[in-house]
Each structure stands twice: as C-alpha cells, then as structure tokens.
Design a protein around this motif. Structure first.
Motif, PDB file in Angstrom:
ATOM      1  N   PHE A  87      48.593  23.144  46.667  1.00 30.85           N
ATOM      2  CA  PHE A  87      47.923  24.114  45.810  1.00 30.85           C
ATOM      3  C   PHE A  87      47.110  25.082  46.662  1.00 30.85           C
ATOM      4  CE2 PHE A  87      48.750  20.760  42.792  1.00 30.85           C
ATOM      5  CZ  PHE A  87      49.003  21.427  41.596  1.00 30.85           C
ATOM      6  N   ALA A  88      47.155  26.342  46.271  1.00 33.26           N
ATOM      7  CA  ALA A  88      46.245  27.346  46.817  1.00 33.26           C
ATOM      8  C   ALA A  88      45.229  27.637  45.722  1.00 33.26           C
ATOM      9  CB  ALA A  88      46.994  28.611  47.208  1.00 33.26           C
ATOM     10  N   VAL A  89      44.049  27.061  45.862  1.00 32.50           N
ATOM     11  CA  VAL A  89      42.973  27.287  44.899  1.00 32.50           C
ATOM     12  C   VAL A  89      42.396  28.667  45.213  1.00 32.50           C
ATOM     13  CG1 VAL A  89      40.786  26.426  43.996  1.00 32.50           C
ATOM     14  CG2 VAL A  89      42.523  24.816  44.823  1.00 32.50           C
ATOM     15  N   SER A  90      42.757  29.645  44.401  1.00 31.56           N
ATOM     16  CA  SER A  90      42.494  31.034  44.769  1.00 31.56           C
ATOM     17  C   SER A  90      41.179  31.545  44.184  1.00 31.56           C
ATOM     18  CB  SER A  90      43.648  31.939  44.339  1.00 31.56           C
ATOM     19  OG  SER A  90      43.513  33.201  44.954  1.00 31.56           O
ATOM     20  N   LEU A  91      40.104  31.298  44.917  1.00 31.17           N
ATOM     21  CA  LEU A  91      38.798  31.820  44.517  1.00 31.17           C
ATOM     22  C   LEU A  91      38.804  33.345  44.573  1.00 31.17           C
ATOM     23  CD1 LEU A  91      36.436  29.321  46.376  1.00 31.17           C
ATOM     24  CD2 LEU A  91      37.343  29.183  44.059  1.00 31.17           C
ATOM     25  N   GLY A  92      39.570  33.913  45.526  1.00 24.54           N
ATOM     26  CA  GLY A  92      39.646  35.363  45.629  1.00 24.54           C
ATOM     27  C   GLY A  92      40.231  35.990  44.376  1.00 24.54           C
ATOM     28  N   LEU A  93      41.331  35.436  43.868  1.00 20.71           N
ATOM     29  CA  LEU A  93      41.934  35.968  42.649  1.00 20.71           C
ATOM     30  C   LEU A  93      41.052  35.689  41.437  1.00 20.71           C
ATOM     31  CD1 LEU A  93      45.740  35.162  43.168  1.00 20.71           C
ATOM     32  CD2 LEU A  93      44.510  37.315  43.575  1.00 20.71           C
ATOM     33  N   LEU A  94      40.349  34.579  41.431  1.00 15.92           N
ATOM     34  CA  LEU A  94      39.375  34.297  40.364  1.00 15.92           C
ATOM     35  C   LEU A  94      38.339  35.420  40.309  1.00 15.92           C
ATOM     36  CD1 LEU A  94      38.095  32.041  38.367  1.00 15.92           C
ATOM     37  CD2 LEU A  94      36.628  31.529  40.321  1.00 15.92           C
ATOM     38  N   HIS A  95      37.822  35.805  41.473  1.00 12.52           N
ATOM     39  CA  HIS A  95      36.768  36.819  41.542  1.00 12.52           C
ATOM     40  C   HIS A  95      37.286  38.225  41.249  1.00 12.52           C
ATOM     41  CE1 HIS A  95      34.515  33.933  44.475  1.00 12.52           C
ATOM     42  NE2 HIS A  95      34.461  33.538  43.214  1.00 12.52           N
ATOM     43  N   LEU A  96      38.595  38.433  41.380  1.00 16.00           N
ATOM     44  CA  LEU A  96      39.184  39.753  41.128  1.00 16.00           C
ATOM     45  C   LEU A  96      39.871  39.823  39.769  1.00 16.00           C
ATOM     46  CD1 LEU A  96      40.699  40.394  44.684  1.00 16.00           C
ATOM     47  CD2 LEU A  96      38.648  41.441  43.707  1.00 16.00           C
ATOM     48  N   SER A  97      39.687  38.795  38.948  1.00 16.44           N
ATOM     49  CA  SER A  97      40.323  38.744  37.633  1.00 16.44           C
ATOM     50  C   SER A  97      39.736  39.798  36.701  1.00 16.44           C
ATOM     51  CB  SER A  97      40.135  37.355  37.020  1.00 16.44           C
ATOM     52  OG  SER A  97      40.464  37.363  35.644  1.00 16.44           O
ATOM     53  N   GLU A  98      40.611  40.610  36.104  1.00 15.70           N
ATOM     54  CA  GLU A  98      40.159  41.634  35.155  1.00 15.70           C
ATOM     55  C   GLU A  98      39.616  41.005  33.887  1.00 15.70           C
ATOM     56  OE1 GLU A  98      43.339  44.340  34.487  1.00 15.70           O
ATOM     57  OE2 GLU A  98      43.374  45.083  36.558  1.00 15.70           O
ATOM     58  N   ASP A  99      40.105  39.822  33.521  1.00 16.54           N
ATOM     59  CA  ASP A  99      39.625  39.149  32.306  1.00 16.54           C
ATOM     60  C   ASP A  99      38.203  38.630  32.482  1.00 16.54           C
ATOM     61  OD1 ASP A  99      42.069  39.587  31.077  1.00 16.54           O
ATOM     62  OD2 ASP A  99      42.911  37.681  31.778  1.00 16.54           O
ATOM     63  N   LEU A 100      37.900  38.127  33.671  1.00 16.00           N
ATOM     64  CA  LEU A 100      36.573  37.548  33.916  1.00 16.00           C
ATOM     65  C   LEU A 100      35.567  38.577  34.410  1.00 16.00           C
ATOM     66  CD1 LEU A 100      37.645  34.251  35.713  1.00 16.00           C
ATOM     67  CD2 LEU A 100      37.268  34.627  33.275  1.00 16.00           C
ATOM     68  N   HIS A 101      36.045  39.563  35.144  1.00 19.29           N
ATOM     69  CA  HIS A 101      35.168  40.580  35.743  1.00 19.29           C
ATOM     70  C   HIS A 101      35.768  41.964  35.452  1.00 19.29           C
ATOM     71  CE1 HIS A 101      33.319  37.229  37.924  1.00 19.29           C
ATOM     72  NE2 HIS A 101      34.540  36.852  38.267  1.00 19.29           N
ATOM     73  N   PRO A 102      35.438  42.552  34.307  1.00 19.71           N
ATOM     74  CA  PRO A 102      36.006  43.853  33.927  1.00 19.71           C
ATOM     75  C   PRO A 102      35.834  44.892  35.030  1.00 19.71           C
ATOM     76  CG  PRO A 102      34.767  42.910  32.112  1.00 19.71           C
ATOM     77  CD  PRO A 102      34.509  42.036  33.300  1.00 19.71           C
ATOM     78  N   GLN A 103      36.867  45.712  35.219  1.00 19.41           N
ATOM     79  CA  GLN A 103      36.898  46.718  36.281  1.00 19.41           C
ATOM     80  C   GLN A 103      36.486  46.102  37.625  1.00 19.41           C
ATOM     81  OE1 GLN A 103      34.243  49.631  34.197  1.00 19.41           O
ATOM     82  NE2 GLN A 103      36.037  51.001  34.297  1.00 19.41           N
ATOM     83  N   PRO A 104      37.247  45.104  38.074  1.00 21.26           N
ATOM     84  CA  PRO A 104      36.849  44.329  39.258  1.00 21.26           C
ATOM     85  C   PRO A 104      36.730  45.150  40.534  1.00 21.26           C
ATOM     86  CG  PRO A 104      39.130  43.862  38.653  1.00 21.26           C
ATOM     87  CD  PRO A 104      38.545  44.658  37.536  1.00 21.26           C
ATOM     88  N   GLU A 105      37.398  46.318  40.594  1.00 26.22           N
ATOM     89  CA  GLU A 105      37.319  47.140  41.802  1.00 26.22           C
ATOM     90  C   GLU A 105      35.984  47.866  41.913  1.00 26.22           C
ATOM     91  OE1 GLU A 105      39.078  47.815  44.654  1.00 26.22           O
ATOM     92  OE2 GLU A 105      40.026  45.939  44.062  1.00 26.22           O
ATOM     93  N   ASN A 106      35.270  47.985  40.811  1.00 22.13           N
ATOM     94  CA  ASN A 106      33.968  48.662  40.828  1.00 22.13           C
ATOM     95  C   ASN A 106      32.880  47.718  41.315  1.00 22.13           C
ATOM     96  OD1 ASN A 106      35.253  50.868  39.775  1.00 22.13           O
ATOM     97  ND2 ASN A 106      34.492  50.588  37.684  1.00 22.13           N
ATOM     98  N   TYR A 107      32.073  48.192  42.261  1.00 20.18           N
ATOM     99  CA  TYR A 107      30.949  47.398  42.769  1.00 20.18           C
ATOM    100  C   TYR A 107      29.739  47.650  41.869  1.00 20.18           C
ATOM    101  CZ  TYR A 107      27.233  45.702  45.809  1.00 20.18           C
ATOM    102  OH  TYR A 107      26.145  45.027  46.310  1.00 20.18           O
ATOM    103  N   SER A 108      29.185  46.586  41.287  1.00 23.18           N
ATOM    104  CA  SER A 108      28.025  46.720  40.400  1.00 23.18           C
ATOM    105  C   SER A 108      27.108  45.516  40.543  1.00 23.18           C
ATOM    106  CB  SER A 108      28.483  46.849  38.942  1.00 23.18           C
ATOM    107  OG  SER A 108      27.359  46.853  38.072  1.00 23.18           O
ATOM    108  N   ILE A 109      25.888  45.775  41.015  1.00 28.14           N
ATOM    109  CA  ILE A 109      24.897  44.693  41.161  1.00 28.14           C
ATOM    110  C   ILE A 109      24.557  44.088  39.809  1.00 28.14           C
ATOM    111  CG2 ILE A 109      22.540  44.166  41.955  1.00 28.14           C
ATOM    112  CD1 ILE A 109      22.854  46.447  43.979  1.00 28.14           C
TER     113      ILE A 109
END
Length: 442
Positions: free
Chosen positions: A337-359
């Motif tokens: 298994f590749a437990v993909s924390l990176g894809l988790l953090h870039l998920s559009e469902d969990l983090h809307p507009q994931p490419e935008n940096y917002s504190i």
C-alpha cells in the motif's frame, strides 16, 4: 497476485507507469485520483502492484486502528542499506516501541527547545552574506542550514575537520541514485564502478566519522559521566550507560535515520513555505505580523498550509501482514500500500481549491485531524515532528525579522522530483529587497 481483484488503475506498462511516477509523481497521482478515485492500483518496477489509498478512513485504519495488520519495516526494505538494520524505520511491534522510547527523550519538545539559539545563529550567519538586490535560491540555503543544525545540534560534532568533511559528504550521500533503490540488482560493485560502488564509498567515509565521534564521546563520558552535552547523540550515549546491549551500530543507525528523514525534508518544506507565502495575496504580511507579535499559532497555521499545499513526499509505504478488507475489496497478505498523505492533502473534496494557499484553512479553526496528517499517524508518527516545527519556526522568524524578500519571478514554481523529495523547480528563488543585518554589519 494475478488472480486477486485489485482496485482499478492505469493500464499502461509497468515501465511507463514507473517513469511517470519518478518524473512527475504529483501529476501522475492527481491524474489517477481524478480518474479512479482515492483507491487505485499502480504498477511500479521494483515494487509490483501498489495500491494507493487516500481516504481519511482508509489512512486512519492503516496507520492507527489496524496498524497491527501492516508491516512498516518491510515497506522500507529498499532503504535498509542506507539507514541500517537498527533503524526505527526497520522495526515493528515491541522492537519498534523500544527503539522509539530510546529516541523519545532527546527529541522531546523541551530538549529540542534548547537548540533554538544554535539554529538562530546558523541562520544569521547565512543572512549576513545576502546583499540587497541579489538573487538567492532558498532551497540551497536551507539545505546548508538544516545540515548544520543536524551535525551541530543533533550530532553535537564540534571538530572542525569532521564538520567540514560532513558538509561535503552528507549532501552527496542523501542524493541516492534511484536505480539502486528501485533495482536491487544494481547493488553490485561492477569492479568498483557504477552508482553502488560510489554510494558505498560515501557511506564508508560518513560512517567512519560517525563511529569516531561515538568512540570519543564514550571515552569522555567514562571519565566524566556528568559532562555530557544536550545534543541527541550525547543523550543517547548517557542513556545507554545503564541500558545493556546498546551498541555503536545502534547509535550510528539512529543518527543516520534522523539525518536521512529529517534534514532534506525540513529544508525542502522551508523552501516551499516561502515560495507559497510570497505568492498568496496578503499572506506574507500576515506571517510577518505574526512573527513580530510572536503569534506562533498563526505562524504554525502558515507552515501547515504550506505542508498541505506542497508536500515534500507523497506516500508512506505499508505491506499487509495478513488479509485486510476495505472499500469492498479483500486484500491478501503481502499487498503493498502507498498511504498517500500527499493526495489526501490535495483532495478537492477535503480542501476546496487545493492549489490556493490560504492560512485561513488552519486559523482560527483547524481542519479535522483525519484530513491533515503532516507527520503521519499512529505509533509510527514522525518522531522528529517537534524538532521540525521548532526548526521551521526559528528559521522563518529569524529571516523575516531581518530581511525583506520578494519572489524573483511572478510565475509560481513547479514541482520537480529530486530523489525522494518534491522540490521547487527553480529552488525557491527570491530577491533580497532589504537586509537589516547587512546594514548593521556595514
């Protein structure tokens, strides 16, 4: 394995998938995520079928709830030749718990806080060399700074000749040729030529310095038991005086593990922090205000958002040690298994507009812990998390108190692989707009 039904994935030949995974892992992972969802299978040369999982529930189960059903050490087998058999990365169960306890004390927050002054002085030494109007590649700077922190604060090395030699050796040692990781058949001498022979020469010379330091430190401790320093190696040596069986090999493996998983990761994350913050409207001013008011919650939120937006690596490996069921699939023992924390953090469902940096994603309210796991989770959560966070806070705040930066280009920097790291393509280039330390020196 061929009779087992695995989640869908690319139909391309394994060689092509491996090439895409090596050259553009983020694009490859995100493309698979969009097409197949958060559970898909890739075929990687050297690893075979690899099941990617990036659902919060699946990650929680593998790393925490069902952790006993997975072998972390076996998934790290490809780097055993670097970190050694006594490394925390090469252990599981009771053995892992025992080794983790050994390292817990020197890496505890209270002890790590004593390294702040060393960290600050190392950064200030770099800043004094920055001239106004010049271009600086922050990735190069942070690689030097984090290495210096590691060999002085963690290893506690003060001998100038050893310091100078390690500054040359370690960057080359950590830049491991991916061929000898992916293809065990490449781990042959070939008459003293090739990547394996070159790596072995680097490793031997690095080990000689580490073992010499351990021997000298043991001798000093035998003469003066109360005279140890507060660096990690000194604390481990002192702890080992009343623990039967501690060996030089164990100490070496602990030190190399900290070096291998900590130095380059922290340097890369710092480079991404500045690359992201400087291109987000208002973010840099918000961070500067937090630094001068010592509002560490805002600074930590800014660091966490950079980790989310630009992960330094995508995945954590695990191998199923028994049959495991998830998402309607029955995965047999031995499934990688590749437990993909990176894809988790870039998920559009969990983090809307994931490419935008917002504190604002992390302050004043943090996202659910299952949606953001910067240092992994469960019993294998990164032991150096406290060191990494204090190091990043110290380096960022020291720079922003003394220097004003602007990005060299308005165009965001792309992601490019460098060994296992995902680094800014141009090295996080900035222009020095003001340098108060330079002015003070003049």
């Amino acid at each position: 394995m061929s009779s087992v039904t695995l989640p869908p994935g690319p139909k391309l030949p394994a060689v092509i998938q491996t090439l895409m995974w090596v050259v553009a892992p983020v694009k490859f992972g995100k493309a698979c995520l969009r097409r197949y969802g958060p559970l898909f299978t890739a075929r990687i040369v050297g690893f075979g079928d690899v099941v990617y999982i990036s659902t919060p529930d699946g990650i929680r189960r593998i790393l925490r709830d069902d952790a006993g059903d997975f072998d972390a050490a076996a998934a790290n087998e490809s780097i055993r030749f670097v970190v050694g058999e006594h490394s925390l990365l090469m252990s599981g169960g009771a053995e892992h718990t025992e080794r983790r306890k050994v390292l817990m004390r020197p890496l505890h927050g209270n002890n790590v806080a004593t390294y702040v002054e060393v960290m600050r002085s190392i950064v200030e030494q770099e800043i004094r060399q920055w001239t106004v109007g010049s271009t600086v590649r922050l990735l190069n700077v942070f690689q030097r700074v984090t290495l210096e922190v590691m060999i002085r604060a963690v290893f506690g090395i003060t001998d100038s000749s050893r310091l100078d030699r390690l500054r040359q050796l370690v960057p080359r040692l950590l830049d491991v040729n991916p061929l000898i990781i992916l293809l065990p058949a490449m781990r042959r001498q070939f008459g003293g030529f090739g990547p394996w022979a070159a790596f072995q020469r680097l490793l031997r010379e690095t080990d000689e310095i580490i073992y010499a330091e351990i021997r000298e430190r043991r001798a000093e401790l035998a003469v003066n038991p109360d005279g140890r320093g507060n660096d990690v190696l000194s604390i481990l040596l002192a702890k080992g005086q009343d623990r039967a069986g501690v060996t030089d090999q164990e100490l070496r493996d602990h030190m190399v593990t900290l070096l291998a998983v900590g130095q380059e990761t922290t340097a890369t994350q710092l480079a991404w922090f500045f690359e992201r913050v400087m291109r987000a409207p208002g973010a840099l001013k918000q961070v500067e205000a937090a630094v001068f008011s010592e509002d560490w919650k805002v600074l930590d939120a800014a660091i966490h958002e950079a980790i989310r937006a630009r992960p330094t690596t995508l995945d954590i490996g695990r191998i199923a040690s028994r049959e495991w069921k998830a998402e309607g699939y029955v995965f047999p023992e031995g499934t990688m298994f590749a437990v993909s924390l990176g894809l988790l953090h870039l998920s559009e469902d969990l983090h809307p507009q994931p490419e935008n940096y917002s504190i604002d994603r992390f302050h004043p309210v943090e996202p659910p812990s299952a949606h953001f796991m910067p240092f992994g989770g469960g019993s294998h959560r990164c032991l150096g998390a406290s060191l990494a966070m204090i190091e990043m806070r110290t380096i960022i705040s020291t720079i922003l108190r003394n220097v004003r930066l602007r990005p060299r280009s308005a165009t965001p920097e792309g992601v490019t692989p460098k060994g296992p790291m995902l680094v800014p393509r141009r090295g996080a280039e900035v222009v020095i707009a003001e340098n108060h330390m330079m002015a003070g020196r003049e």
